[in-house]
Design a protein around this motif. Structure first.
Motif, PDB file in Angstrom:
ATOM      1  N   HIS A 140     -10.674  18.467   6.367  1.00 45.91           N
ATOM      2  CA  HIS A 140     -11.087  17.146   6.847  1.00 45.91           C
ATOM      3  C   HIS A 140     -10.896  17.114   8.365  1.00 45.91           C
ATOM      4  CE1 HIS A 140     -10.996  12.837   7.583  1.00 45.91           C
ATOM      5  NE2 HIS A 140     -11.496  12.650   6.370  1.00 45.91           N
ATOM      6  N   ARG A 155      -6.327   9.313  -8.562  1.00 43.07           N
ATOM      7  CA  ARG A 155      -6.283   8.098  -7.715  1.00 43.07           C
ATOM      8  C   ARG A 155      -5.341   7.048  -8.298  1.00 43.07           C
ATOM      9  NH1 ARG A 155     -12.485   8.851  -7.084  1.00 43.07           N
ATOM     10  NH2 ARG A 155     -12.531  10.059  -5.143  1.00 43.07           N
ATOM     11  N   GLU A 204      -9.795  15.005  10.298  1.00 50.02           N
ATOM     12  CA  GLU A 204      -8.519  14.404  10.748  1.00 50.02           C
ATOM     13  C   GLU A 204      -7.292  15.198  10.314  1.00 50.02           C
ATOM     14  OE1 GLU A 204      -8.216  10.570   8.964  1.00 50.02           O
ATOM     15  OE2 GLU A 204      -9.893   9.806  10.133  1.00 50.02           O
ATOM     16  N   LYS A 236      -2.944  13.724   6.454  1.00 49.59           N
ATOM     17  CA  LYS A 236      -3.720  14.822   5.849  1.00 49.59           C
ATOM     18  C   LYS A 236      -3.316  16.133   6.498  1.00 49.59           C
ATOM     19  CE  LYS A 236      -7.842  11.956   5.290  1.00 49.59           C
ATOM     20  NZ  LYS A 236      -7.592  10.905   6.284  1.00 49.59           N
ATOM     21  N   LYS A 264       0.862  -1.186   0.000  1.00 44.02           N
ATOM     22  CA  LYS A 264       0.000   0.000   0.000  1.00 44.02           C
ATOM     23  C   LYS A 264       0.899   1.236   0.000  1.00 44.02           C
ATOM     24  CE  LYS A 264      -4.252   1.610   2.054  1.00 44.02           C
ATOM     25  NZ  LYS A 264      -4.004   2.829   2.780  1.00 44.02           N
ATOM     26  N   PHE A 280      -8.547  11.138  -1.639  1.00 42.92           N
ATOM     27  CA  PHE A 280      -8.005  10.089  -0.766  1.00 42.92           C
ATOM     28  C   PHE A 280      -8.464  10.305   0.672  1.00 42.92           C
ATOM     29  CE2 PHE A 280      -4.507  10.152  -4.042  1.00 42.92           C
ATOM     30  CZ  PHE A 280      -4.752   8.886  -4.558  1.00 42.92           C
ATOM     31  N   PRO A 281      -9.739  10.036   0.975  1.00 39.62           N
ATOM     32  CA  PRO A 281     -10.188  10.212   2.360  1.00 39.62           C
ATOM     33  C   PRO A 281      -9.439   9.283   3.318  1.00 39.62           C
ATOM     34  CG  PRO A 281     -11.986   9.428   0.960  1.00 39.62           C
ATOM     35  CD  PRO A 281     -10.802   9.588   0.080  1.00 39.62           C
ATOM     36  N   ASP A 282      -8.782   8.248   2.755  1.00 39.59           N
ATOM     37  CA  ASP A 282      -7.999   7.335   3.596  1.00 39.59           C
ATOM     38  C   ASP A 282      -6.492   7.633   3.519  1.00 39.59           C
ATOM     39  OD1 ASP A 282      -7.718   6.595   0.970  1.00 39.59           O
ATOM     40  OD2 ASP A 282      -7.713   4.438   1.357  1.00 39.59           O
ATOM     41  N   LYS A 291       3.688   9.420  11.876  1.00 34.41           N
ATOM     42  CA  LYS A 291       2.660   8.552  11.299  1.00 34.41           C
ATOM     43  C   LYS A 291       3.262   7.209  10.874  1.00 34.41           C
ATOM     44  CE  LYS A 291      -1.400   7.814  10.356  1.00 34.41           C
ATOM     45  NZ  LYS A 291      -2.554   8.073  11.240  1.00 34.41           N
ATOM     46  N   GLU A 321      -2.883   8.487   4.420  1.00 31.29           N
ATOM     47  CA  GLU A 321      -2.207   8.217   5.705  1.00 31.29           C
ATOM     48  C   GLU A 321      -1.954   9.511   6.465  1.00 31.29           C
ATOM     49  OE1 GLU A 321      -1.618   6.676   2.880  1.00 31.29           O
ATOM     50  OE2 GLU A 321      -1.785   4.556   3.406  1.00 31.29           O
TER      51      GLU A 321
END
Ligand code: DC
Length: 231
Positions: free
Chosen positions: A198, A120, A200, A146, A6, A140-142, A225, A144
């Motif tokens: 966002h 994407r 986060e 933001k 990933k 990319f709401p996911d 992170k 790693e």
């Protein structure tokens, strides 16, 4: 079982003039990540519409044009370059005319879908630093990491003013500030993918920070992170 690694995404959003491009480019260079300037894609389509004399209020024509356009991101010595139907347009997309008119293509959902899918796709092959308005919220709401970069309108106008002066062009700081505020308004009030932080995202106010300080803050967040993810 899927063994595909990933890839790490650093999403950087924020208003015009907050320092996103410079910071994203330097962070990407430091980490060896791909740097993607998504604003350049909206600008490239706007440039094509202007050159082809397409009426900017004509959604159908703009969508048709976008479907028949090839947009490619390339890496050059200054960071992120862009090819529009094979032509390097990195300089042509920076004019005031393109800046002032990019909101037309940016507000059309079908066009955003086309660009989102290109954006994407980079994650399949690269770790990336991507900057724009909707990267952490929509693309990319996911992601790693933001980041939301901000700065006062006065500071953002001053930076833009000094940048224009350094190119030997005369400028009016009040006019620049008014245009920035208008762009902020359009970006944050748009129905599709508006500029919002966002929940986060880590906010970095760059008003009184140097570029190097902002870059170090982002690199520290990245290291934290990464350590978290490895534990
Ligand atoms: O960041 P920039 O000034 O180069 O962006 C150009 C235009 O594209 C501006 O109108 C905002 C829009 N944009 C967007 O809607 N979504 C993005 N992810 C990036 C830019």
């Amino acid at each position: 079982m899927n063994h595909k690694k990933k890839h790490f995404v650093i999403a950087i959003d924020g208003p015009a003039g907050a320092g996103k491009s410079t910071v994203a480019m330097l962070v990407a260079r430091k980490l060896g990540f791909l740097y993607v300037d998504t604003g350049a894609m909206y600008r490239a389509l706007t440039l094509k519409a202007l050159k082809s004399n397409i009426e900017l209020n004509n959604k159908e024509s703009l969508i048709e044009m976008a479907r028949n356009t090839r947009i490619e991101i390339i890496q050059n010595e200054n960071g992120c370059g862009i090819l529009l139907d094979g032509e390097d347009v990195v300089k042509q997309i920076r004019t005031e005319q393109v800046s002032a008119n990019s909101h037309f293509v940016a507000s059309i959902p079908e066009i955003r879908e086309i660009l989102w899918s290109i954006q994407r796709s980079f994650r399949d092959s690269y770790d990336i630093v991507m900057e724009g308005r909707d990267i952490g919220t929509v693309v990319f709401p996911d992601a790693e990491l933001k980041i939301y970069l901000d700065a006062s309108p006065e500071e953002r106008a001053k930076r833009r003013y000094l940048q224009i002066l350094s190119q030997g062009i005369e400028a009016n700081i009040q006019k620049i500030k008014a245009e920035l505020l208008l762009r902020d308004e359009r970006d944050s009030r748009r129905k599709i993918a508006p500029l919002v932080k966002h929940p986060e995202a880590t906010v970095i106010d760059t008003t009184s920070l140097t570029i190097d300080e902002v870059v170090s803050l982002v690199l520290d967040l990245y290291k934290k992170k990464l350590a978290e993810l490895e534990n």
